[in-house]
Design a protein around this motif. Structure first.
Motif, mmCIF file in Angstrom:
data_model
loop_
_atom_site.group_PDB
_atom_site.id
_atom_site.type_symbol
_atom_site.label_atom_id
_atom_site.label_comp_id
_atom_site.label_asym_id
_atom_site.label_seq_id
_atom_site.Cartn_x
_atom_site.Cartn_y
_atom_site.Cartn_z
ATOM 1 N N GLU A 297 41.540 -58.181 35.821
ATOM 2 C CA GLU A 297 41.470 -56.755 35.422
ATOM 3 C C GLU A 297 41.218 -56.843 33.841
ATOM 4 O OE1 GLU A 297 45.099 -54.272 36.284
ATOM 5 O OE2 GLU A 297 45.809 -56.030 37.068
ATOM 6 N N THR A 298 40.334 -55.749 33.512
ATOM 7 C CA THR A 298 39.763 -55.674 32.031
ATOM 8 C C THR A 298 40.309 -54.164 31.509
ATOM 9 O OG1 THR A 298 37.734 -54.641 32.471
ATOM 10 C CG2 THR A 298 37.979 -56.917 32.563
ATOM 11 N N ILE A 299 40.163 -54.271 30.309
ATOM 12 C CA ILE A 299 40.385 -52.611 29.723
ATOM 13 C C ILE A 299 39.634 -51.560 30.223
ATOM 14 C CG2 ILE A 299 38.565 -52.995 27.819
ATOM 15 C CD1 ILE A 299 42.117 -51.673 27.207
ATOM 16 N N GLU A 300 38.389 -51.860 31.012
ATOM 17 C CA GLU A 300 37.853 -50.733 31.582
ATOM 18 C C GLU A 300 38.501 -50.336 32.693
ATOM 19 O OE1 GLU A 300 36.333 -53.567 30.496
ATOM 20 O OE2 GLU A 300 34.585 -53.058 29.250
ATOM 21 N N GLY A 301 39.319 -51.277 33.532
ATOM 22 C CA GLY A 301 40.209 -50.903 34.459
ATOM 23 C C GLY A 301 41.538 -50.101 34.275
ATOM 24 N N ILE A 302 41.965 -50.253 33.192
ATOM 25 C CA ILE A 302 43.480 -49.475 32.534
ATOM 26 C C ILE A 302 42.986 -47.992 32.434
ATOM 27 C CG2 ILE A 302 44.997 -49.427 30.891
ATOM 28 C CD1 ILE A 302 44.777 -51.898 32.754
ATOM 29 N N GLY A 303 43.841 -47.068 33.111
ATOM 30 C CA GLY A 303 44.043 -45.757 32.611
ATOM 31 C C GLY A 303 43.028 -44.843 33.482
ATOM 32 N N GLY A 304 42.168 -45.409 33.998
ATOM 33 C CA GLY A 304 41.049 -44.306 35.126
ATOM 34 C C GLY A 304 40.478 -43.602 34.182
ATOM 35 N N GLU A 305 40.418 -42.210 34.618
ATOM 36 C CA GLU A 305 39.807 -41.152 34.007
ATOM 37 C C GLU A 305 40.344 -40.747 32.616
ATOM 38 O OE1 GLU A 305 36.719 -39.452 35.188
ATOM 39 O OE2 GLU A 305 36.893 -41.226 36.323
ATOM 40 N N THR A 306 41.416 -41.028 32.549
ATOM 41 C CA THR A 306 42.165 -40.814 31.094
ATOM 42 C C THR A 306 42.953 -41.795 30.596
ATOM 43 O OG1 THR A 306 44.547 -40.438 32.471
ATOM 44 C CG2 THR A 306 43.067 -38.476 32.099
ATOM 45 N N LEU A 307 43.501 -41.787 29.504
ATOM 46 C CA LEU A 307 44.219 -43.023 28.983
ATOM 47 C C LEU A 307 45.448 -43.047 29.513
ATOM 48 C CD1 LEU A 307 43.473 -42.317 24.899
ATOM 49 C CD2 LEU A 307 42.285 -43.843 26.444
ATOM 50 N N SER A 308 45.838 -44.379 29.548
ATOM 51 C CA SER A 308 47.074 -44.919 30.116
ATOM 52 C C SER A 308 48.227 -44.357 28.942
ATOM 53 C CB SER A 308 47.638 -46.302 30.249
ATOM 54 O OG SER A 308 47.441 -46.985 29.026
ATOM 55 N N PRO A 309 49.618 -44.220 29.397
ATOM 56 C CA PRO A 309 50.510 -43.831 28.352
ATOM 57 C C PRO A 309 50.564 -44.826 27.196
ATOM 58 C CG PRO A 309 51.534 -43.409 30.624
ATOM 59 C CD PRO A 309 50.071 -43.980 30.709
ATOM 60 N N LEU A 310 50.456 -46.081 27.471
ATOM 61 C CA LEU A 310 50.415 -46.930 26.418
ATOM 62 C C LEU A 310 49.181 -46.738 25.590
ATOM 63 C CD1 LEU A 310 51.507 -49.638 25.112
ATOM 64 C CD2 LEU A 310 49.986 -50.826 26.583
ATOM 65 N N GLN A 311 48.005 -46.429 25.939
ATOM 66 C CA GLN A 311 46.808 -46.332 25.224
ATOM 67 C C GLN A 311 47.244 -44.898 24.322
ATOM 68 O OE1 GLN A 311 44.337 -46.481 28.618
ATOM 69 N NE2 GLN A 311 43.162 -47.962 27.459
ATOM 70 N N ASN A 312 47.756 -43.989 24.928
ATOM 71 C CA ASN A 312 48.065 -42.620 24.396
ATOM 72 C C ASN A 312 48.973 -42.987 22.961
ATOM 73 O OD1 ASN A 312 46.594 -40.522 25.121
ATOM 74 N ND2 ASN A 312 47.658 -40.688 27.260
ATOM 75 N N ALA A 313 50.128 -43.539 23.242
ATOM 76 C CA ALA A 313 51.094 -44.218 22.181
ATOM 77 C C ALA A 313 50.718 -44.852 21.361
ATOM 78 C CB ALA A 313 52.097 -44.944 23.059
ATOM 79 N N LEU A 314 49.705 -45.887 21.549
ATOM 80 C CA LEU A 314 49.067 -46.443 20.418
ATOM 81 C C LEU A 314 48.237 -45.649 19.412
ATOM 82 C CD1 LEU A 314 47.837 -49.559 22.604
ATOM 83 C CD2 LEU A 314 49.120 -49.609 20.366
ATOM 84 N N LEU A 315 47.778 -44.678 20.237
ATOM 85 C CA LEU A 315 47.068 -43.692 19.214
ATOM 86 C C LEU A 315 47.752 -42.803 18.386
ATOM 87 C CD1 LEU A 315 44.135 -42.304 21.731
ATOM 88 C CD2 LEU A 315 43.721 -43.831 19.625
ATOM 89 N N GLU A 316 48.865 -42.489 18.971
ATOM 90 C CA GLU A 316 49.922 -41.539 18.379
ATOM 91 C C GLU A 316 50.770 -42.145 17.216
ATOM 92 O OE1 GLU A 316 52.559 -39.751 21.343
ATOM 93 O OE2 GLU A 316 50.887 -38.662 22.283
ATOM 94 N N THR A 317 50.902 -43.369 17.439
ATOM 95 C CA THR A 317 51.675 -44.170 16.400
ATOM 96 C C THR A 317 50.889 -44.768 15.253
ATOM 97 O OG1 THR A 317 51.647 -46.341 17.771
ATOM 98 C CG2 THR A 317 53.537 -44.901 18.317
ATOM 99 N N GLY A 318 49.475 -44.588 15.523
ATOM 100 C CA GLY A 318 48.656 -45.449 14.495
ATOM 101 C C GLY A 318 48.634 -46.866 14.869
ATOM 102 N N GLY A 319 48.782 -47.054 16.088
ATOM 103 C CA GLY A 319 48.757 -48.797 16.382
ATOM 104 C C GLY A 319 47.120 -49.204 16.733
ATOM 105 N N VAL A 320 46.136 -48.157 16.584
ATOM 106 C CA VAL A 320 44.915 -48.602 16.717
ATOM 107 C C VAL A 320 44.361 -48.104 15.248
ATOM 108 C CG1 VAL A 320 42.795 -48.130 17.730
ATOM 109 C CG2 VAL A 320 44.862 -47.878 19.137
ATOM 110 N N GLN A 321 43.725 -49.158 14.523
ATOM 111 C CA GLN A 321 42.999 -48.863 13.294
ATOM 112 C C GLN A 321 41.670 -49.280 13.526
ATOM 113 O OE1 GLN A 321 45.135 -49.693 9.809
ATOM 114 N NE2 GLN A 321 47.105 -49.238 10.775
ATOM 115 N N CYS A 322 41.345 -50.615 13.196
ATOM 116 C CA CYS A 322 39.598 -50.797 13.453
ATOM 117 C C CYS A 322 39.631 -50.807 14.932
ATOM 118 C CB CYS A 322 39.396 -52.158 12.781
ATOM 119 S SG CYS A 322 39.916 -53.700 13.730
#
Ligand code: FES
Ligand code: FES
Length: 157
Positions: free
Chosen positions: A72-97
């Motif tokens: 499994e790679t990142i392309e396989g996570i979340g399908g058409e939408t982001l997974s809850p974890l990916q959404n949470a990373l965006l909301e908390t500022g856990g993604v910068q570069c």
């Protein structure tokens, strides 16, 4: 040599060089470039993918060893939408570069599948092989806890 493997649920057959690592099979043969090429020494975790559900450093994982396995790679996570974890990373500022993010998502996805309510210490321990130079980790840990909360409230896992 020819290998057959499942990548994100899809059967693939690839001709590779005997010394080729899984990172190169994914990026250069299958064009799945979401998996990042960082140190190539097993130190940074940017290349983390799941093999049979377990996080591995794909820069050290022999391509031939992936024969017959599920990847499994990142392309396989979340399908058409982001997974809850990916959404949470965006909301908390856990993604910068964002360079570390695919590897971190794969590591935390495996953890959250295996454990229903991992503690902050457990999350930090799981992330010990994933380097992030931007965030200081606090936001990433908060995101993992937020994803647990989403699941506990009946949201998607
Ligand atoms: S690129 Fe594999 S651990 Fe850094
Ligand atoms: S967000 Fe930049 S390395 Fe982690």
């Amino acid at each position: 040599m020819k290998i057959r493997l499942q990548v994100n649920g899809r059967a693939e057959q690839v001709e590779i060089e005997p010394r080729e690592v899984l990172l190169d099979v994914l990026r250069d043969r299958l064009f799945l470039t979401g998996t990042k090429d960082g140190c190539r020494e097993g130190e940074c975790g940017a290349c983390t993918v799941l093999v049979e559900g377990r996080p591995v450093a794909s820069c050290l994982y022999p391509g031939g060893s992936a024969h017959g396995r599920s990847v499994e790679t990142i392309e396989g996570i979340g399908g058409e939408t982001l997974s809850p974890l990916q959404n949470a990373l965006l909301e908390t500022g856990g993604v910068q570069c964002g360079f570390c993010t695919p590897g971190i998502v794969m590591t935390l996805t495996a953890l959250l599948r295996a454990e229903s309510d991992p503690s902050v210490d457990r999350i930090r321990e799981a992330l010990s092989g994933n380097l992030c130079r931007c965030t200081g980790y606090a936001a990433i840990v908060r995101a993992a806890r937020q994803a647990v909360g989403c699941r506990e409230q009946g949201g998607p896992s």
